[in-house]
Design an enzyme around this catalytic site. Structure first.
Site, short mmCIF file in Angstrom:
data_model
loop_
_atom_site.label_atom_id
_atom_site.label_comp_id
_atom_site.label_asym_id
_atom_site.label_seq_id
_atom_site.Cartn_x
_atom_site.Cartn_y
_atom_site.Cartn_z
CG ASP A 15 -2.07 0.96 1.14
OD1 ASP A 15 -1.89 2.04 0.57
OD2 ASP A 15 -3.15 0.65 1.67
CG HIS A 206 -6.55 -0.94 5.11
ND1 HIS A 206 -5.47 -1.67 4.63
CD2 HIS A 206 -6.57 0.18 4.33
CE1 HIS A 206 -4.89 -1.03 3.63
NE2 HIS A 206 -5.55 0.11 3.43
CG HIS A 208 -5.45 4.94 3.82
ND1 HIS A 208 -4.25 5.04 3.13
CD2 HIS A 208 -5.97 3.73 3.47
CE1 HIS A 208 -4.08 3.96 2.39
NE2 HIS A 208 -5.11 3.14 2.58
CB CYS A 239 -5.64 4.40 -2.88
SG CYS A 239 -6.35 3.49 -4.27
CG ASN A 248 -2.49 2.00 5.24
OD1 ASN A 248 -2.10 2.02 4.09
ND2 ASN A 248 -3.58 1.39 5.62
P1 HMG Z 1 -9.15 -4.19 -16.75
O1 HMG Z 1 -8.59 -3.27 -17.79
O2 HMG Z 1 -10.60 -4.10 -16.46
O3 HMG Z 1 -8.78 -5.70 -17.09
O4 HMG Z 1 -8.32 -4.00 -15.42
P2 HMG Z 1 -9.00 -6.57 -18.35
O5 HMG Z 1 -9.25 -7.96 -17.84
O6 HMG Z 1 -10.00 -5.94 -19.28
O7 HMG Z 1 -7.56 -6.54 -19.06
C1 HMG Z 1 -7.01 -5.38 -19.66
C2 HMG Z 1 -5.49 -5.52 -19.74
O8 HMG Z 1 -4.92 -5.63 -18.43
C3 HMG Z 1 -5.02 -6.75 -20.48
O9 HMG Z 1 -3.75 -6.45 -21.04
C4 HMG Z 1 -4.81 -7.74 -19.38
O10 HMG Z 1 -3.92 -8.76 -19.73
C5 HMG Z 1 -4.23 -6.87 -18.30
P3 HMG Z 1 -3.57 -6.01 -22.57
O11 HMG Z 1 -4.15 -7.16 -23.37
O12 HMG Z 1 -4.35 -4.74 -22.73
O13 HMG Z 1 -2.09 -5.84 -22.72
N1 HMG Z 1 -4.48 -7.40 -16.94
C6 HMG Z 1 -3.52 -7.64 -16.03
N2 HMG Z 1 -2.19 -7.51 -16.08
C7 HMG Z 1 -1.51 -7.86 -14.97
N3 HMG Z 1 -2.08 -8.33 -13.84
C8 HMG Z 1 -3.41 -8.48 -13.77
C9 HMG Z 1 -4.18 -8.13 -14.90
N4 HMG Z 1 -5.50 -8.16 -15.16
C10 HMG Z 1 -5.67 -7.71 -16.41
N5 HMG Z 1 -3.97 -8.94 -12.64
C11 HMG Z 1 -7.52 -4.51 -13.21
C12 HMG Z 1 -8.67 -4.63 -14.21
C13 HMG Z 1 -8.03 -4.88 -11.84
C14 HMG Z 1 -6.40 -5.44 -13.63
C15 HMG Z 1 -7.01 -3.05 -13.26
O14 HMG Z 1 -8.11 -2.20 -13.04
C16 HMG Z 1 -5.95 -2.75 -12.24
O15 HMG Z 1 -4.85 -3.28 -12.30
N6 HMG Z 1 -6.25 -1.87 -11.29
C17 HMG Z 1 -5.30 -1.46 -10.27
C18 HMG Z 1 -5.96 -1.59 -8.96
C19 HMG Z 1 -4.97 -1.32 -7.84
O16 HMG Z 1 -3.91 -1.92 -7.78
N7 HMG Z 1 -5.34 -0.40 -6.94
C20 HMG Z 1 -4.56 -0.14 -5.78
C21 HMG Z 1 -4.64 -1.28 -4.81
S1 HMG Z 1 -6.20 -1.33 -3.93
C22 HMG Z 1 -5.96 -0.26 -2.61
O17 HMG Z 1 -4.94 0.39 -2.49
C23 HMG Z 1 -7.02 -0.23 -1.55
C24 HMG Z 1 -6.65 -1.02 -0.27
O18 HMG Z 1 -5.43 -0.56 0.28
C25 HMG Z 1 -7.78 -0.83 0.78
C26 HMG Z 1 -8.12 0.66 0.95
O19 HMG Z 1 -7.28 1.42 1.47
O20 HMG Z 1 -9.21 1.01 0.51
C27 HMG Z 1 -6.54 -2.52 -0.57
MG MG Z 2 -5.16 1.14 1.49
#
Ligand code: HMG
Ligand code: MG
Length: 301
Positions: A15, A206, A208, A239, A248
């Site tokens: 994070d 969790h 922040h 984020c 956090n």
């Molecule tokens: P999408 O575009 O909807 O996915 O993304 P898709 O299935 O349509 O695929 C599109 C492209 O992404 C394709 O590649 C896939 O292969 C690739 P292309 O053919 O265009 O070259 N792809 C991936 N590549 C690597 N790893 C994967 C993956 N999935 C698809 N897993 C997706 C959907 C979720 C992947 C995208 O929206 C994404 O990566 N989002 C980032 C989300 C993120 O990391 N956010 C931060 C973490 S969450 C957070 O911080 C909150 C938390 O701390 C709690 C809080 O504080 O609230 C947990």
């Molecule tokens: Mg977080």
């Protein structure tokens, strides 16, 4: 009735470092994990297997996992939003995976590019595949106390996602205050909804610390018996899809609170402060932790 033991999950490597503008190389990330485990952390969220186009900071996920000198008894977790992420994560042998949904539709769209319902359908096979391999699954419920796009989020909206996570077999839910707007009574109201569906050992907080409420919110959760919290070394984090969200709650600050309450954590605060100083030096700034800065000042030059 507050608990006498608390488990902290350090989410700083994930994070925290997902949100850094300047690149941090894999060797420093690995060293951070090693220092956290040396300080007594038994659960560490190491990285995420998400799209490198969305979050380039985590593109070195497999390299970081491969570089770890694993310590017995430490659980290393990674974020996997879909089957593609899960399959990519498997060769890295995580002990636990995290699926992450949101209590607000708008945030779900911005963060993972799908609706809440679609996210659950993406998580379903991930959870099933993880369970077949006896991997524990945590589910994060983002924006449980407020959303940067929608504004207020109700306990009903939180409970809806918690219930869906339970239905697909998620083992543990984390109530996440993504933008740090929660205050103690509201946090308790959200936690109580999670506790309707999960035992207290499988609910965590969790928080922040954007509005400086996180320590109060940890205490409010302890009052309900909740005894697992995510925290981030040196207060790293945010984020990328929640503008202005800061890190956090700092692990150092939570440990100081807990030890002050006589609660056992298994963590050595001095070594933890060293870990926070290490990564803060890498980033060229002071830790975002009142406790760390106070203790560092006391140590002198
Ligand atoms: P999408 O575009 O909807 O996915 O993304 P898709 O299935 O349509 O695929 C599109 C492209 O992404 C394709 O590649 C896939 O292969 C690739 P292309 O053919 O265009 O070259 N792809 C991936 N590549 C690597 N790893 C994967 C993956 N999935 C698809 N897993 C997706 C959907 C979720 C992947 C995208 O929206 C994404 O990566 N989002 C980032 C989300 C993120 O990391 N956010 C931060 C973490 S969450 C957070 O911080 C909150 C938390 O701390 C709690 C809080 O504080 O609230 C947990
Ligand atoms: Mg977080």
């Amino acid at each position: 009735m507050i608990p006498d033991r608390v488990t902290l999950v350090d989410v700083g490597p994930r994070d925290g470092l997902q949100n850094e503008k300047q690149p941090v190389d894999a060797a420093h990330k690995i060293e951070l994990v090693h220092r956290l485990q040396a300080a007594g952390l038994r659960e560490i969220e190491v990285t995420s297997f998400v799209s490198p186009k969305w979050v380039p900071q985590m593109a070195d996920n497999a390299e970081v996992m491969a570089g770890l000198q694993r310590q017995p008894g430490v659980r290393y977790s990674v974020l996997t939003p879909n089957m593609k992420g899960f399959e990519a994560a498997l060769p890295s042998r995580p002990d636990e995976i995290v699926v992450f949904g949101a209590a607000s539709e708008a945030f779900s769209q911005r963060n993972i590019n799908c609706s809440i319902e679609e996210s659950i359908e993406r998580f379903r096979p991930v959870v099933q595949a993880a369970r077949e391999r006896r991997l524990k699954v945590r589910g994060a419920v983002s924006c449980a106390l407020g959303c940067p796009y929608q504004g207020e989020v109700s306990p009903d909206e939180v409970e809806r996602v918690v219930r869906l996570m339970k239905e697909i077999g998620v083992d543990h839910v984390g109530i996440a205050d993504t933008i740090g707007v929660g205050t103690p009574r509201r946090v308790q109201a959200a936690m109580e909804r999670a506790l309707k569906h999960y035992p207290v050992a499988d609910v965590s907080g969790h928080f922040h610390d954007t509005y400086g409420q996180a320590i109060g919110n940890v205490y409010a959760s302890l009052e309900l018996g909740v005894h697992t919290f995510d925290a981030s070394i040196a207060g790293l984090g945010g984020c990328p899809y929640a503008k202005g969200a800061t890190g956090n709650v700092a692990t150092e600050d939570v440990v100081f609170l807990l030890h002050g309450l006589g609660i056992h954590t298994g963590i050595d605060l001095d070594r933890l402060v060293d870990a926070g100083k290490f990564i803060s030096d890498v980033l060229g700034r002071k830790p975002v932790s009142r406790v760390a800065n106070a203790l560092l000042a006391k140590r002198g030059p």
